[in-house]
Design a protein around this motif. Structure first.
Motif, PDB file in Angstrom:
ATOM      1  N   TYR A   1       0.777  -1.136  -0.003  1.00  0.00           N
ATOM      2  CA  TYR A   1      -0.023   0.100  -0.155  1.00  0.00           C
ATOM      3  C   TYR A   1       0.966   1.274   0.111  1.00  0.00           C
ATOM      4  O   TYR A   1       0.562   2.151  -0.628  1.00  0.00           O
ATOM      5  CB  TYR A   1      -1.089   0.035   1.157  1.00  0.00           C
ATOM      6  CG  TYR A   1      -2.146  -0.742   1.078  1.00  0.00           C
ATOM      7  CD1 TYR A   1      -3.116  -0.671  -0.109  1.00  0.00           C
ATOM      8  CD2 TYR A   1      -2.442  -1.945   1.826  1.00  0.00           C
ATOM      9  CE1 TYR A   1      -4.115  -1.467  -0.127  1.00  0.00           C
ATOM     10  CE2 TYR A   1      -3.483  -2.826   1.763  1.00  0.00           C
ATOM     11  CZ  TYR A   1      -4.391  -2.509   0.771  1.00  0.00           C
ATOM     12  OH  TYR A   1      -5.505  -3.430   0.460  1.00  0.00           O
ATOM     13  N   ARG A   2       1.956   1.397   0.639  1.00  0.00           N
ATOM     14  CA  ARG A   2       2.777   2.419   0.818  1.00  0.00           C
ATOM     15  C   ARG A   2       3.492   2.564  -0.745  1.00  0.00           C
ATOM     16  O   ARG A   2       3.648   3.809  -1.014  1.00  0.00           O
ATOM     17  CB  ARG A   2       4.157   2.255   1.693  1.00  0.00           C
ATOM     18  CG  ARG A   2       3.630   2.229   3.285  1.00  0.00           C
ATOM     19  CD  ARG A   2       4.594   2.011   4.180  1.00  0.00           C
ATOM     20  NE  ARG A   2       4.208   2.098   5.487  1.00  0.00           N
ATOM     21  CZ  ARG A   2       5.151   1.904   6.602  1.00  0.00           C
ATOM     22  NH1 ARG A   2       6.409   1.661   6.371  1.00  0.00           N
ATOM     23  NH2 ARG A   2       4.497   1.955   7.633  1.00  0.00           N
ATOM     24  N   ASP A   3       3.790   1.601  -1.456  1.00  0.00           N
ATOM     25  CA  ASP A   3       4.080   1.881  -2.869  1.00  0.00           C
ATOM     26  C   ASP A   3       3.009   2.450  -3.445  1.00  0.00           C
ATOM     27  O   ASP A   3       3.392   3.398  -4.489  1.00  0.00           O
ATOM     28  CB  ASP A   3       4.643   0.346  -3.514  1.00  0.00           C
ATOM     29  CG  ASP A   3       5.734  -0.273  -2.704  1.00  0.00           C
ATOM     30  OD1 ASP A   3       6.548   0.391  -2.329  1.00  0.00           O
ATOM     31  OD2 ASP A   3       5.650  -1.440  -2.564  1.00  0.00           O
ATOM     32  N   MET A   4       1.802   1.927  -3.535  1.00  0.00           N
ATOM     33  CA  MET A   4       0.767   2.357  -4.058  1.00  0.00           C
ATOM     34  C   MET A   4       0.479   3.988  -3.951  1.00  0.00           C
ATOM     35  O   MET A   4       0.107   4.724  -4.701  1.00  0.00           O
ATOM     36  CB  MET A   4      -0.553   1.527  -3.799  1.00  0.00           C
ATOM     37  CG  MET A   4      -0.386   0.343  -4.424  1.00  0.00           C
ATOM     38  SD  MET A   4      -1.826  -0.907  -3.862  1.00  0.00           S
ATOM     39  CE  MET A   4      -3.494   0.240  -4.543  1.00  0.00           C
ATOM     40  N   PHE A   5       0.853   4.432  -2.736  1.00  0.00           N
ATOM     41  CA  PHE A   5       0.444   5.719  -2.528  1.00  0.00           C
ATOM     42  C   PHE A   5       1.554   6.638  -3.114  1.00  0.00           C
ATOM     43  O   PHE A   5       1.180   7.593  -3.509  1.00  0.00           O
ATOM     44  CB  PHE A   5       0.449   5.930  -0.808  1.00  0.00           C
ATOM     45  CG  PHE A   5       0.485   7.272  -0.281  1.00  0.00           C
ATOM     46  CD1 PHE A   5      -0.867   7.936  -0.324  1.00  0.00           C
ATOM     47  CD2 PHE A   5       1.560   8.353  -0.026  1.00  0.00           C
ATOM     48  CE1 PHE A   5      -0.922   9.253   0.106  1.00  0.00           C
ATOM     49  CE2 PHE A   5       1.264   9.513   0.256  1.00  0.00           C
ATOM     50  CZ  PHE A   5       0.008   9.923   0.438  1.00  0.00           C
ATOM     51  N   ALA A   6       2.888   6.081  -2.786  1.00  0.00           N
ATOM     52  CA  ALA A   6       3.900   6.955  -3.774  1.00  0.00           C
ATOM     53  C   ALA A   6       3.702   7.054  -5.180  1.00  0.00           C
ATOM     54  O   ALA A   6       3.731   8.023  -5.762  1.00  0.00           O
ATOM     55  CB  ALA A   6       5.116   6.184  -3.562  1.00  0.00           C
ATOM     56  N   LEU A   7       3.106   5.969  -5.901  1.00  0.00           N
ATOM     57  CA  LEU A   7       2.737   5.944  -7.229  1.00  0.00           C
ATOM     58  C   LEU A   7       1.255   7.084  -7.660  1.00  0.00           C
ATOM     59  O   LEU A   7       1.342   7.708  -8.627  1.00  0.00           O
ATOM     60  CB  LEU A   7       2.147   4.679  -7.854  1.00  0.00           C
ATOM     61  CG  LEU A   7       3.148   3.565  -7.850  1.00  0.00           C
ATOM     62  CD1 LEU A   7       2.952   2.207  -8.150  1.00  0.00           C
ATOM     63  CD2 LEU A   7       4.421   4.070  -8.843  1.00  0.00           C
ATOM     64  N   SER A   8       0.535   7.031  -6.611  1.00  0.00           N
ATOM     65  CA  SER A   8      -0.574   7.891  -6.622  1.00  0.00           C
ATOM     66  C   SER A   8      -0.042   9.432  -6.440  1.00  0.00           C
ATOM     67  O   SER A   8      -0.633  10.064  -7.149  1.00  0.00           O
ATOM     68  CB  SER A   8      -1.454   7.701  -5.225  1.00  0.00           C
ATOM     69  OG  SER A   8      -2.278   6.380  -5.533  1.00  0.00           O
ATOM     70  N   VAL A   9       0.868   9.672  -5.877  1.00  0.00           N
ATOM     71  CA  VAL A   9       1.360  11.037  -5.911  1.00  0.00           C
ATOM     72  C   VAL A   9       1.981  11.394  -7.268  1.00  0.00           C
ATOM     73  O   VAL A   9       1.756  12.356  -7.768  1.00  0.00           O
ATOM     74  CB  VAL A   9       2.573  10.998  -4.702  1.00  0.00           C
ATOM     75  CG1 VAL A   9       3.411  12.573  -4.996  1.00  0.00           C
ATOM     76  CG2 VAL A   9       2.140  10.905  -3.385  1.00  0.00           C
ATOM     77  N   LEU A  10       2.545  10.413  -7.839  1.00  0.00           N
ATOM     78  CA  LEU A  10       3.118  10.672  -9.425  1.00  0.00           C
ATOM     79  C   LEU A  10       1.811  10.811 -10.223  1.00  0.00           C
ATOM     80  O   LEU A  10       1.947  11.577 -11.220  1.00  0.00           O
ATOM     81  CB  LEU A  10       3.713   9.245  -9.594  1.00  0.00           C
ATOM     82  CG  LEU A  10       5.288   8.937  -9.261  1.00  0.00           C
ATOM     83  CD1 LEU A  10       5.909   8.203  -9.937  1.00  0.00           C
ATOM     84  CD2 LEU A  10       6.147  10.416  -9.089  1.00  0.00           C
ATOM     85  N   GLY A  11       0.786  10.299  -9.631  1.00  0.00           N
ATOM     86  CA  GLY A  11      -0.490  10.513 -10.659  1.00  0.00           C
ATOM     87  C   GLY A  11      -0.970  12.071 -10.430  1.00  0.00           C
ATOM     88  O   GLY A  11      -1.822  12.290 -11.614  1.00  0.00           O
ATOM     89  N   ALA A  12      -0.524  12.802  -9.722  1.00  0.00           N
ATOM     90  CA  ALA A  12      -0.777  14.282  -9.721  1.00  0.00           C
ATOM     91  C   ALA A  12       0.097  15.281 -10.437  1.00  0.00           C
ATOM     92  O   ALA A  12      -0.002  16.191 -10.531  1.00  0.00           O
ATOM     93  CB  ALA A  12      -0.585  14.736  -8.347  1.00  0.00           C
ATOM     94  N   ILE A  13       1.078  14.419 -11.321  1.00  0.00           N
ATOM     95  CA  ILE A  13       1.576  15.018 -12.421  1.00  0.00           C
ATOM     96  C   ILE A  13       0.831  15.090 -13.585  1.00  0.00           C
ATOM     97  O   ILE A  13       0.538  14.311 -14.497  1.00  0.00           O
ATOM     98  CB  ILE A  13       3.092  14.251 -12.928  1.00  0.00           C
ATOM     99  CG1 ILE A  13       3.919  14.168 -11.559  1.00  0.00           C
ATOM    100  CG2 ILE A  13       3.783  14.940 -14.003  1.00  0.00           C
ATOM    101  CD1 ILE A  13       5.204  13.189 -11.770  1.00  0.00           C
ATOM    102  N   GLY A  14       0.240  16.264 -13.878  1.00  0.00           N
ATOM    103  CA  GLY A  14      -0.691  16.640 -14.908  1.00  0.00           C
ATOM    104  C   GLY A  14      -0.359  17.431 -15.855  1.00  0.00           C
ATOM    105  O   GLY A  14      -0.899  18.420 -16.237  1.00  0.00           O
ATOM    106  N   PHE A  15       0.755  16.993 -16.754  1.00  0.00           N
ATOM    107  CA  PHE A  15       1.477  18.158 -17.582  1.00  0.00           C
ATOM    108  C   PHE A  15       0.845  18.171 -19.122  1.00  0.00           C
ATOM    109  O   PHE A  15       0.093  19.265 -19.159  1.00  0.00           O
ATOM    110  CB  PHE A  15       2.881  17.543 -17.628  1.00  0.00           C
ATOM    111  CG  PHE A  15       3.913  18.802 -18.173  1.00  0.00           C
ATOM    112  CD1 PHE A  15       4.402  19.448 -17.184  1.00  0.00           C
ATOM    113  CD2 PHE A  15       4.237  19.006 -19.505  1.00  0.00           C
ATOM    114  CE1 PHE A  15       5.185  20.652 -17.523  1.00  0.00           C
ATOM    115  CE2 PHE A  15       5.035  20.073 -19.921  1.00  0.00           C
ATOM    116  CZ  PHE A  15       5.720  20.759 -18.993  1.00  0.00           C
ATOM    117  N   THR A  16       1.103  17.415 -19.814  1.00  0.00           N
ATOM    118  CA  THR A  16       0.683  17.554 -21.276  1.00  0.00           C
ATOM    119  C   THR A  16      -0.815  17.819 -21.345  1.00  0.00           C
ATOM    120  O   THR A  16      -1.310  18.695 -21.976  1.00  0.00           O
ATOM    121  CB  THR A  16       1.232  16.411 -22.206  1.00  0.00           C
ATOM    122  OG1 THR A  16       2.513  16.061 -21.923  1.00  0.00           O
ATOM    123  CG2 THR A  16       0.953  16.543 -23.546  1.00  0.00           C
TER     124      THR A  16
END
Length: 412
Positions: free
Chosen positions: A332-347
């Motif tokens: 679950y801690r891995d999934m949370f770190a990946l969820s933070v990357l999901g907040a990269i909303g560039f293009t």
């Protein structure tokens, strides 16, 4: 088959790492350029018109990157989505449920937060869609650079999540930014796509067939009033990904086209779009508005809080309710770190900002929204990197401990 699929995913990640790096360089160059004494040359460049009078196309270079080059980006995304749906991670219902549910949560919560915070702000009737998209190239690039010691299941989860996320974003673009629909041109686009599909069914492989079909589809959607980047994803979804009995898996049209266009998309199209779209003046007025204006607050809260909690919360709930399974090596801690990357909303977020706010005021709303996207994406990438490095050390410590225990068992 599993080994081959993992190999394809690894190749995709390597390409996107390069693309993500180029994207960052292009975005940084745009920000530095527009905030330098040479700002006028940047403004003149993006405003330069490249017209085709015979086709009644009167577009600036910025418009060509947004409407033209991003069509190639979405074509690659469509090919990737089709492959994942037919022979990849999303082909298995149980494995597909987790990233699909996570992507849905990562769209709904940011939209709700953005609408709540920005309620009544001019442009937020469509601007709520700005924080709903995750940037594939940027997120995977950060993961590859800082998450090398994270289990392979993390990469599969993020890739599948980003692919579904892009599909939802594409649907939103079609629904929100189609104003006047010209049915004749839409019919022409549909007929071209039907010809593409039939040519794939007949196993026709001559580029002379497909290049004109793609160009006419793009032009017809543009004239119909639909954002022409949808031509890319439509052609990608209609391309064959399953090999025939006498055909090698790498010779199917989708694999060959992805191999051809992915470097072009990651190395040229997305960086050029970033160069033309990321030029935001960062003066004291912009910085003061970032944390006081409800438009920017809605975007930043939607991205950083909404995407993180929406992705992680919905994924956690799906696993707890038993409707989805997380990969065995993913915690679950891995999934949370990946969820933070999901907040990269560039293009896609920058694209939606331009589409949603183009007619609001004197253009300052677009610049403010872009600044909010850039700042939040940077914050998400830094926070996600820190979490991934920490999780990587934890996983490496466990691997070292197991290796030491194995050596002791052998010597004992």
């Amino acid at each position: 088959m599993i080994v081959q699929l993992r190999s394809e995913l690894s190749r995709y990640l390597r390409t996107e790492t390069v693309g993500g790096t180029l994207l960052l360089i292009a975005a940084a160059a745009a920000v530095l350029w527009v905030n330098s004494p040479w700002e006028a040359s940047y403004t003149a460049m993006i405003g330069t018109h490249l017209d085709i009078p015979a086709l009644h196309l009167n577009l600036t270079l910025a418009d060509w990157t947004k409407d033209g080059l991003l069509a190639i980006f979405f074509f690659v995304a469509g090919l990737e989505l089709k492959r994942e749906l037919v022979v990849g991670e999303l082909a298995d219902r149980k494995r597909a449920t987790l990233p699909i549910v996570a992507a849905a949560g990562g769209v709904l919560l940011p939209a709700l937060i953005a609408m709540t915070v920005g309620w009544g702000v001019p442009g937020m009737d469509r601007g709520w869609a700005i924080p709903v998209a995750t940037d594939i190239a940027f997120a995977l690039g950060v993961l590859a650079l800082t998450g090398s010691r994270i289990p392979a299941g993390a990469r599969v989860f993020l890739l599948s999540l980003a692919v579904v996320d892009d599909l939802i974003a594409i649907v939103l673009i079609a629904a929100l930014f189609t104003t006047t629909l010209k049915m004749l041109w839409l019919l022409i686009a549909v007929l071209c796509l039907l010809c593409w599909f039939l040519a794939q069914r007949k196993r026709l492989g001559n580029p002379i067939i497909y290049v004109p079909l793609a160009l006419v589809t793009w032009y017809a959607l543009h004239e119909a009033g639909i954002h022409p980047t949808l031509a890319g994803v439509a052609c990608g979804l209609l391309t064959r990904v399953r090999p025939d009995d006498d055909e090698d898996e790498h010779d199917v049209p989708a694999a060959k086209l992805e191999h051809l266009f992915q470097p072009i998309s990651a190395g040229i199209c997305v960086p050029l779009f970033a160069l033309f779209a990321s030029g935001v003046p960062l003066d004291s007025q912009v910085f003061s508005q970032l944390f006081t204006n409800r438009l920017s607050l809605a975007i930043m809260a939607g991205l950083l809080i909404g995407k993180t909690l929406g992705i992680f919360g919905s994924a956690w709930l799906a696993v707890r309710l038993g409707i989805a399974e997380k990969p065995g090596d993913l915690e679950y801690r891995d999934m949370f770190a990946l969820s933070v990357l999901g907040a990269i909303g560039f293009t896609v977020s920058l694209l939606v900002a331009e589409l949603a706010l183009a007619d609001v005021g004197d253009g300052s709303a677009v610049e403010l929204a872009k600044a909010a996207v850039l700042l939040t994406s940077l914050a998400a990438s830094l926070a996600g990197s820190a979490l991934l490095l920490r999780r990587g050390r934890a996983h490496q410590a466990r691997r070292d401990e197991r290796a030491l225990q194995g050596q002791e068992d052998l010597t004992g």
